[in-house]
Design an enzyme around this catalytic site. Structure first.
Site, short mmCIF file in Angstrom:
data_model
loop_
_atom_site.label_atom_id
_atom_site.label_comp_id
_atom_site.label_asym_id
_atom_site.label_seq_id
_atom_site.Cartn_x
_atom_site.Cartn_y
_atom_site.Cartn_z
N GLN A 36 2.29 1.75 -3.50
CA GLN A 36 1.26 2.19 -4.45
C GLN A 36 0.80 3.62 -4.14
OE1 GLN A 36 0.43 0.57 -7.18
NE2 GLN A 36 -1.02 2.12 -7.81
N GLU A 37 0.69 3.95 -2.87
CA GLU A 37 0.17 5.26 -2.48
C GLU A 37 1.18 6.39 -2.70
OE1 GLU A 37 -2.75 6.35 -1.59
OE2 GLU A 37 -3.84 4.49 -1.23
N SER A 38 2.40 6.19 -2.22
CA SER A 38 3.35 7.31 -2.20
C SER A 38 4.70 6.99 -2.81
CB SER A 38 3.57 7.76 -0.75
OG SER A 38 4.28 6.74 -0.04
N VAL A 95 0.85 -1.20 0.00
CA VAL A 95 0.00 0.00 0.00
C VAL A 95 0.88 1.25 0.00
CG1 VAL A 95 -1.68 1.34 1.35
CG2 VAL A 95 -2.04 -1.12 0.96
#
Length: 137
Positions: A28-30, A25
């Site tokens: 994928q997020e940052s 996560v």
């Protein structure tokens, strides 16, 4: 994400989640950038919205707190929706979009739900190859 392995493992243990999921996560997020800010105002490693960070009582600018808050929020979505795809969709597009079944019409969310499991596999291999992480926390 390996630079955050201690924070990831601590949050994974606290919220009974796979550290590979949390690392996926974050990627994928940052992309692992603790200073990342999205166009809609999501902050930090796990891209917490300010209102979500406030709800979870974490400082989204502090990497350890951001990871803890994002992990807690992800756990909440898993408990609410009962499966990884909908939990990821809720994390990305908001629980309301899962409840009203509109998330599947959001290209970014469809991409997110497809890419995170691929990244989980990547990080499971990394964590299994580096079991020393657990002994060093």
């Amino acid at each position: 994400m390996l630079r955050w392995h201690k924070e990831i493992e601590a949050s994974a243990k606290k919220y009974a989640l796979d550290p590979a999921l949390i690392a996926a996560v974050i990627e994928q997020e940052s992309g692992g950038d603790p200073n990342s800010v999205s166009p809609v105002g999501a902050l930090g490693l796990m891209q917490l919205m300010p209102s979500t960070a406030k709800l979870l009582n974490v400082d989204p600018y502090d990497p350890a707190q951001n990871i803890e808050g994002g992990t807690h929020y992800l756990q909440m979505q898993l408990k609410e929706f009962g499966n990884l795809s909908e939990a990821l969709a809720a994390y990305n597009a908001g629980p309301g979009n899962v409840e009203n079944r509109t998330w599947a019409k959001i290209p970014e969310t469809l991409n997110y739900v497809q890419k995170v499991p691929i990244l989980i596999n990547k990080y499971e291999r990394i964590w299994n190859a580096n079991r020393f992480f657990s002994s060093s926390t």
